[in-house]
Scaffold this motif. Structure first.
Motif, mmCIF file in Angstrom:
data_model
loop_
_atom_site.group_PDB
_atom_site.id
_atom_site.type_symbol
_atom_site.label_atom_id
_atom_site.label_comp_id
_atom_site.label_asym_id
_atom_site.label_seq_id
_atom_site.Cartn_x
_atom_site.Cartn_y
_atom_site.Cartn_z
ATOM 1 N N GLY A 294 0.799 -1.230 0.000
ATOM 2 C CA GLY A 294 0.000 0.000 0.000
ATOM 3 C C GLY A 294 0.826 1.272 0.000
ATOM 4 N N GLY A 295 2.112 1.158 -0.197
ATOM 5 C CA GLY A 295 2.990 2.338 -0.226
ATOM 6 C C GLY A 295 3.056 2.955 -1.617
ATOM 7 N N MET A 296 4.042 3.836 -1.807
ATOM 8 C CA MET A 296 4.176 4.516 -3.094
ATOM 9 C C MET A 296 5.603 4.351 -3.615
ATOM 10 S SD MET A 296 2.188 8.115 -2.393
ATOM 11 C CE MET A 296 3.417 8.842 -1.354
ATOM 12 N N GLU A 297 5.702 4.220 -4.927
ATOM 13 C CA GLU A 297 7.017 4.223 -5.557
ATOM 14 C C GLU A 297 7.107 5.539 -6.322
ATOM 15 O OE1 GLU A 297 9.646 1.657 -8.753
ATOM 16 O OE2 GLU A 297 7.647 0.943 -8.208
ATOM 17 N N ILE A 298 8.138 6.321 -6.042
ATOM 18 C CA ILE A 298 8.192 7.682 -6.589
ATOM 19 C C ILE A 298 9.422 7.884 -7.458
ATOM 20 C CG2 ILE A 298 8.228 10.152 -5.997
ATOM 21 C CD1 ILE A 298 7.146 9.264 -3.207
ATOM 22 N N TYR A 299 9.208 8.439 -8.637
ATOM 23 C CA TYR A 299 10.332 8.826 -9.494
ATOM 24 C C TYR A 299 10.275 10.333 -9.706
ATOM 25 C CZ TYR A 299 12.773 10.008 -13.758
ATOM 26 O OH TYR A 299 13.572 10.626 -14.663
ATOM 27 N N ILE A 300 11.416 10.986 -9.552
ATOM 28 C CA ILE A 300 11.500 12.431 -9.812
ATOM 29 C C ILE A 300 12.591 12.640 -10.845
ATOM 30 C CG2 ILE A 300 11.992 14.697 -8.775
ATOM 31 C CD1 ILE A 300 11.137 13.340 -6.075
ATOM 32 N N SER A 301 12.261 13.294 -11.946
ATOM 33 C CA SER A 301 13.259 13.428 -13.015
ATOM 34 C C SER A 301 14.366 14.390 -12.588
ATOM 35 C CB SER A 301 12.600 13.857 -14.322
ATOM 36 O OG SER A 301 12.107 15.163 -14.223
ATOM 37 N N PRO A 302 15.576 14.203 -13.139
ATOM 38 C CA PRO A 302 16.740 14.954 -12.663
ATOM 39 C C PRO A 302 16.530 16.465 -12.611
ATOM 40 C CG PRO A 302 17.416 13.267 -14.220
ATOM 41 C CD PRO A 302 15.923 13.241 -14.184
ATOM 42 N N GLY A 303 15.821 17.032 -13.580
ATOM 43 C CA GLY A 303 15.626 18.476 -13.623
ATOM 44 C C GLY A 303 14.762 19.020 -12.493
ATOM 45 N N LEU A 304 14.043 18.146 -11.780
ATOM 46 C CA LEU A 304 13.160 18.618 -10.707
ATOM 47 C C LEU A 304 13.719 18.369 -9.319
ATOM 48 C CD1 LEU A 304 9.545 17.597 -11.842
ATOM 49 C CD2 LEU A 304 10.620 19.839 -11.971
ATOM 50 N N VAL A 305 14.726 17.506 -9.240
ATOM 51 C CA VAL A 305 15.217 17.074 -7.928
ATOM 52 C C VAL A 305 15.592 18.260 -7.045
ATOM 53 C CG1 VAL A 305 17.078 15.819 -6.760
ATOM 54 C CG2 VAL A 305 15.965 14.827 -8.751
ATOM 55 N N GLU A 306 16.245 19.257 -7.634
ATOM 56 C CA GLU A 306 16.695 20.426 -6.861
ATOM 57 C C GLU A 306 15.524 21.263 -6.361
ATOM 58 O OE1 GLU A 306 20.188 22.470 -7.261
ATOM 59 O OE2 GLU A 306 20.682 20.437 -6.588
ATOM 60 N N GLY A 307 14.522 21.464 -7.254
ATOM 61 C CA GLY A 307 13.479 22.451 -6.969
ATOM 62 C C GLY A 307 12.287 21.927 -6.195
ATOM 63 N N ILE A 308 12.208 20.635 -5.931
ATOM 64 C CA ILE A 308 10.995 20.090 -5.316
ATOM 65 C C ILE A 308 11.084 20.160 -3.787
ATOM 66 C CG2 ILE A 308 11.781 17.675 -5.258
ATOM 67 C CD1 ILE A 308 8.921 16.903 -6.213
ATOM 68 N N GLU A 309 9.938 20.480 -3.195
ATOM 69 C CA GLU A 309 9.897 20.567 -1.736
ATOM 70 C C GLU A 309 8.809 19.605 -1.260
ATOM 71 O OE1 GLU A 309 8.234 23.877 1.384
ATOM 72 O OE2 GLU A 309 9.099 24.615 -0.488
ATOM 73 N N PHE A 310 9.161 18.661 -0.414
ATOM 74 C CA PHE A 310 8.170 17.689 0.047
ATOM 75 C C PHE A 310 7.431 18.224 1.256
ATOM 76 C CE2 PHE A 310 11.190 15.200 -2.350
ATOM 77 C CZ PHE A 310 10.329 14.478 -3.161
ATOM 78 N N ILE A 311 6.106 18.062 1.223
ATOM 79 C CA ILE A 311 5.276 18.569 2.316
ATOM 80 C C ILE A 311 4.779 17.421 3.185
ATOM 81 C CG2 ILE A 311 3.257 20.002 2.894
ATOM 82 C CD1 ILE A 311 5.229 21.633 1.262
ATOM 83 N N ALA A 312 4.022 16.502 2.594
ATOM 84 C CA ALA A 312 3.489 15.369 3.369
ATOM 85 C C ALA A 312 3.844 14.083 2.641
ATOM 86 C CB ALA A 312 1.971 15.488 3.455
ATOM 87 N N GLN A 313 4.159 13.019 3.367
ATOM 88 C CA GLN A 313 4.494 11.747 2.702
ATOM 89 C C GLN A 313 3.658 10.577 3.226
ATOM 90 O OE1 GLN A 313 8.057 10.970 1.169
ATOM 91 N NE2 GLN A 313 8.992 12.959 1.497
#
Ligand code: AMP
Ligand code: MG
Length: 313
Positions: A294-313
């Motif tokens: 029931g979990g999540m598998e997450i992929y973030i493309s290289p161009g977004l890794v720097e700019g993304i901010e995680f709020i809730a997981q």
């Protein structure tokens, strides 16, 4: 728009010009909907889908069909506006609370495939002087639901720019297009990605100075049959609703591209989707698939890794 809220923000213009732009946007969206929506029986697309020959195919429909055709080619058929027979079949089955039979599935599938239509436009293509859209056999039907919102948002941005905005953002049901003039301060817009498991919660925030962010999610709309959920996005290659995916958030220069590729990458899944996005310099993505237990598998493309901010997981 058909019950979907549109939010419009703009800077650098007079209130009166803004108010006028809002009226123009509402009119343009209504005009586009009246041509494209398959919820309206008298729309040009609905008439084509019923096999009517139109004297005049609106330029915008021919152009969108052509863009969709190119996207189908680029995505090896993952994006395909001929999925409509599948959409109709599953809608009917949901009403009757039963699964489609093998016969029904293969009948619907035989009407799906982007080779079953072709479009030409006045400005580009073989036939000078006319727009056309040909469905090559009876029963082939088109559905622009996978690109309409993104395209409408692009149109809204154009109207705001023409009215003098120096910075603006349009949000159509969560599909976002932002733009700012070079003279603006280029402060990025912060765009939230919904949590695919807990509704109303923001999972992460992306920052974009200009361009589009669109999400395709299986939590948004689905067919519930006998207590099981089936996704509203279909794999045109198998004729089945996509399984195992939660959401795809895609960034691209235009809403039209972001919307089409979000749907396409959703169909591709995490492995094929990742490879696709990494080979497209103008696309970035956050792909969330169902993980173990029931979990999540997450992929973030290289161009977004720097700019993304995680709020809730
Ligand atoms: P979106 O929410 O932008 O991913 O679009 C989903 C809608 O696009 C569905 O409700 C269908 O109307 C249509 N659709 C479903 N599967 C596909 C597909 N593989 N390619 C293009 N459009 C699709
Ligand atoms: Mg889409």
């Amino acid at each position: 728009m058909g019950g979907i809220p549109i939010n419009i923000s703009a800077w650098g213009m007079e209130q009166a010009d803004f108010d006028e732009a809002v009226v123009d946007i509402a009119a343009r969206v209504e005009e586009l909907e009246s041509m494209i929506s398959t919820y309206r029986e008298d729309s040009e697309v609905s008439r084509l889908n019923r096999g009517e020959k139109l004297d005049h195919v609106p330029h915008v429909i021919a152009q969108l069909a052509k863009d969709a055709w190119l996207t189908s080619g680029l995505t090896r058929g993952a994006f395909d506006i001929t999925v409509k027979p599948l959409v109709e079949l599953w809608r009917k089955c949901r009403k009757e609370q039963r699964l489609p039979t093998e016969d029904e599935l293969s009948a619907a599938r035989s009407k799906v495939g982007f080779q079953k239509y072709y479009a030409t436009t006045e400005r580009l293509g073989a036939f000078k002087g006319s727009d056309s859209l040909i469905l090559t056999e009876p029963g082939v039907m088109l559905d622009f639901g996978g690109i309409a919102k993104g395209y409408f948002a692009d149109e809204a941005i154009t109207i705001l720019r023409l009215a003098g905005a120096t910075r603006c953002l349009v949000d159509i049901g969560g599909d976002i297009v932002a733009w700012q003039a070079d003279s603006a301060d280029m402060t990025p817009f912060r765009v939230g990605i919904n949590h695919p498991h807990s509704s109303g919660e923001i999972f992460a925030v992306l920052e974009i100075p200009t361009g589009s962010v669109v999400t395709s999610g299986s939590y948004e709309r689905f067919y519930e049959i006998d207590g099981r959920r089936y996704c509203h996005i279909f794999d045109p290659r198998t004729g089945k609703p996509v399984e195992g995916m939660l959401s795809v958030t895609l960034t691209a220069p235009t809403g039209l591209a972001a919307d089409a590729y979000a749907t396409a990458v959703f169909v591709m899944g995490i492995e094929e989707g990742r490879e696709f996005v990494e080979n497209q310099p103008l696309l970035e993505a956050v792909i969330i698939a169902e993980g173990k237990n029931g979990g999540m598998e997450i992929y973030i493309s290289p161009g977004l890794v720097e700019g993304i901010e995680f709020i809730a997981q």
